[in-house]
Design a protein around this motif. Structure first.
Motif, PDB file in Angstrom:
ATOM      1  N   TYR A  44       0.853  -1.185   0.000  1.00  0.00           N
ATOM      2  CA  TYR A  44       0.000   0.000   0.000  1.00  0.00           C
ATOM      3  C   TYR A  44       0.889   1.235   0.000  1.00  0.00           C
ATOM      4  O   TYR A  44       1.756   1.383   0.861  1.00  0.00           O
ATOM      5  N   LEU A  45       0.672   2.110  -0.987  1.00  0.00           N
ATOM      6  CA  LEU A  45       1.496   3.312  -1.145  1.00  0.00           C
ATOM      7  C   LEU A  45       0.645   4.563  -1.025  1.00  0.00           C
ATOM      8  O   LEU A  45      -0.486   4.600  -1.520  1.00  0.00           O
ATOM      9  N   ALA A  46       1.220   5.587  -0.395  1.00  0.00           N
ATOM     10  CA  ALA A  46       0.668   6.935  -0.428  1.00  0.00           C
ATOM     11  C   ALA A  46       1.555   7.722  -1.375  1.00  0.00           C
ATOM     12  O   ALA A  46       2.752   7.873  -1.123  1.00  0.00           O
ATOM     13  N   THR A  47       0.992   8.173  -2.489  1.00  0.00           N
ATOM     14  CA  THR A  47       1.783   8.877  -3.495  1.00  0.00           C
ATOM     15  C   THR A  47       1.470  10.364  -3.425  1.00  0.00           C
ATOM     16  O   THR A  47       0.309  10.755  -3.318  1.00  0.00           O
ATOM     17  N   PRO A  48       2.490  11.212  -3.482  1.00  0.00           N
ATOM     18  CA  PRO A  48       2.256  12.647  -3.365  1.00  0.00           C
ATOM     19  C   PRO A  48       1.472  13.200  -4.554  1.00  0.00           C
ATOM     20  O   PRO A  48       1.649  12.759  -5.686  1.00  0.00           O
ATOM     21  N   ILE A  49       0.595  14.161  -4.267  1.00  0.00           N
ATOM     22  CA  ILE A  49      -0.162  14.859  -5.301  1.00  0.00           C
ATOM     23  C   ILE A  49       0.600  16.142  -5.605  1.00  0.00           C
ATOM     24  O   ILE A  49       1.054  16.840  -4.709  1.00  0.00           O
ATOM     25  N   GLU A  50       0.739  16.460  -6.892  1.00  0.00           N
ATOM     26  CA  GLU A  50       1.416  17.684  -7.312  1.00  0.00           C
ATOM     27  C   GLU A  50       0.676  18.903  -6.752  1.00  0.00           C
ATOM     28  O   GLU A  50      -0.534  18.874  -6.570  1.00  0.00           O
ATOM     29  N   LEU A  51       1.399  19.985  -6.511  1.00  0.00           N
ATOM     30  CA  LEU A  51       0.823  21.191  -5.925  1.00  0.00           C
ATOM     31  C   LEU A  51      -0.353  21.723  -6.744  1.00  0.00           C
ATOM     32  O   LEU A  51      -1.397  22.066  -6.186  1.00  0.00           O
ATOM     33  N   HIS A  52      -0.227  21.769  -8.058  1.00  0.00           N
ATOM     34  CA  HIS A  52      -1.322  22.292  -8.874  1.00  0.00           C
ATOM     35  C   HIS A  52      -2.568  21.412  -8.775  1.00  0.00           C
ATOM     36  O   HIS A  52      -3.693  21.898  -8.843  1.00  0.00           O
ATOM     37  N   GLU A  53      -2.390  20.103  -8.574  1.00  0.00           N
ATOM     38  CA  GLU A  53      -3.531  19.208  -8.382  1.00  0.00           C
ATOM     39  C   GLU A  53      -4.189  19.460  -7.030  1.00  0.00           C
ATOM     40  O   GLU A  53      -5.414  19.436  -6.913  1.00  0.00           O
ATOM     41  N   GLN A  54      -3.367  19.688  -5.982  1.00  0.00           N
ATOM     42  CA  GLN A  54      -3.896  19.986  -4.650  1.00  0.00           C
ATOM     43  C   GLN A  54      -4.766  21.226  -4.699  1.00  0.00           C
ATOM     44  O   GLN A  54      -5.876  21.247  -4.162  1.00  0.00           O
ATOM     45  N   LEU A  55      -4.248  22.272  -5.355  1.00  0.00           N
ATOM     46  CA  LEU A  55      -4.977  23.533  -5.413  1.00  0.00           C
ATOM     47  C   LEU A  55      -6.286  23.398  -6.176  1.00  0.00           C
ATOM     48  O   LEU A  55      -7.318  23.908  -5.743  1.00  0.00           O
ATOM     49  N   PRO A  93      -6.059  20.777   1.958  1.00  0.00           N
ATOM     50  CA  PRO A  93      -6.294  19.977   0.754  1.00  0.00           C
ATOM     51  C   PRO A  93      -5.624  18.605   0.875  1.00  0.00           C
ATOM     52  O   PRO A  93      -4.650  18.441   1.608  1.00  0.00           O
ATOM     53  N   GLN A  94      -6.164  17.635   0.163  1.00  0.00           N
ATOM     54  CA  GLN A  94      -5.599  16.295   0.159  1.00  0.00           C
ATOM     55  C   GLN A  94      -4.202  16.345  -0.435  1.00  0.00           C
ATOM     56  O   GLN A  94      -3.974  16.998  -1.448  1.00  0.00           O
ATOM     57  N   ARG A  95      -3.230  15.662   0.174  1.00  0.00           N
ATOM     58  CA  ARG A  95      -1.852  15.708  -0.293  1.00  0.00           C
ATOM     59  C   ARG A  95      -1.347  14.388  -0.866  1.00  0.00           C
ATOM     60  O   ARG A  95      -0.283  14.352  -1.456  1.00  0.00           O
ATOM     61  N   PHE A  96      -2.091  13.309  -0.663  1.00  0.00           N
ATOM     62  CA  PHE A  96      -1.648  11.998  -1.130  1.00  0.00           C
ATOM     63  C   PHE A  96      -2.803  11.224  -1.753  1.00  0.00           C
ATOM     64  O   PHE A  96      -3.939  11.343  -1.326  1.00  0.00           O
ATOM     65  N   ASN A  97      -2.474  10.426  -2.762  1.00  0.00           N
ATOM     66  CA  ASN A  97      -3.371   9.410  -3.303  1.00  0.00           C
ATOM     67  C   ASN A  97      -2.936   8.083  -2.713  1.00  0.00           C
ATOM     68  O   ASN A  97      -1.775   7.913  -2.348  1.00  0.00           O
ATOM     69  N   ARG A  98      -3.848   7.131  -2.667  1.00  0.00           N
ATOM     70  CA  ARG A  98      -3.503   5.800  -2.178  1.00  0.00           C
ATOM     71  C   ARG A  98      -3.519   4.813  -3.327  1.00  0.00           C
ATOM     72  O   ARG A  98      -4.408   4.830  -4.158  1.00  0.00           O
TER      73      ARG A  98
END
Length: 115
Positions: A44-55, A93-98
């Motif tokens: 199970y991985l938590a992958t970072p979301i790019e800043l522009h996606e977070q915004l 804002p959400q910072r990670f996808n699973r």
């Protein structure tokens, strides 16, 4: 995948739980993220979301509740501040996808510096 390779991948994941890693898959693609969990079938991985996606995600959900107040007629209106709306003031804002990846599809794991 041989039992020996499967066990090796499992052991590497177990030894690097909560570490930032680069996972390479059988199809040649790779995913970077933090190992948050493991069982004998999946990692199970938590992958970072790019800043522009977070915004864009945060702005899409905030609309009129960005200051934490519901308006008369809104489902959350109780005659005062709406602290439980979920998308308003006080919620980052959400910072990670699973991701859940099958261990059988992994070919390599590398530990990455996260700074």
């Amino acid at each position: 995948m041989s039992h020996q390779h499967h066990q090796h991948i499992y052991d590497v994941c177990r030894d690097h739980i909560h570490a930032y890693v680069l996972v390479e898959l059988e199809d040649g693609s790779s995913i970077d993220g933090i190992i948050t969990g493991l069982d004998h079938e999946s990692v199970y991985l938590a992958t970072p979301i790019e800043l522009h996606e977070q915004l864009s995600r945060h702005q899409a959900g905030s609309h009129h509740r960005q200051y934490g107040y519901a308006r008369y007629g809104d489902p959350g209106y109780r005659g005062g501040p709406d602290y439980g709306s979920g998308y308003g003031y006080g919620y980052p804002p959400q910072r990670f996808n699973r991701f859940v990846l099958p261990l059988a599809g992994l070919t390599a794991i590398s530990v990455l510096p996260w700074y």
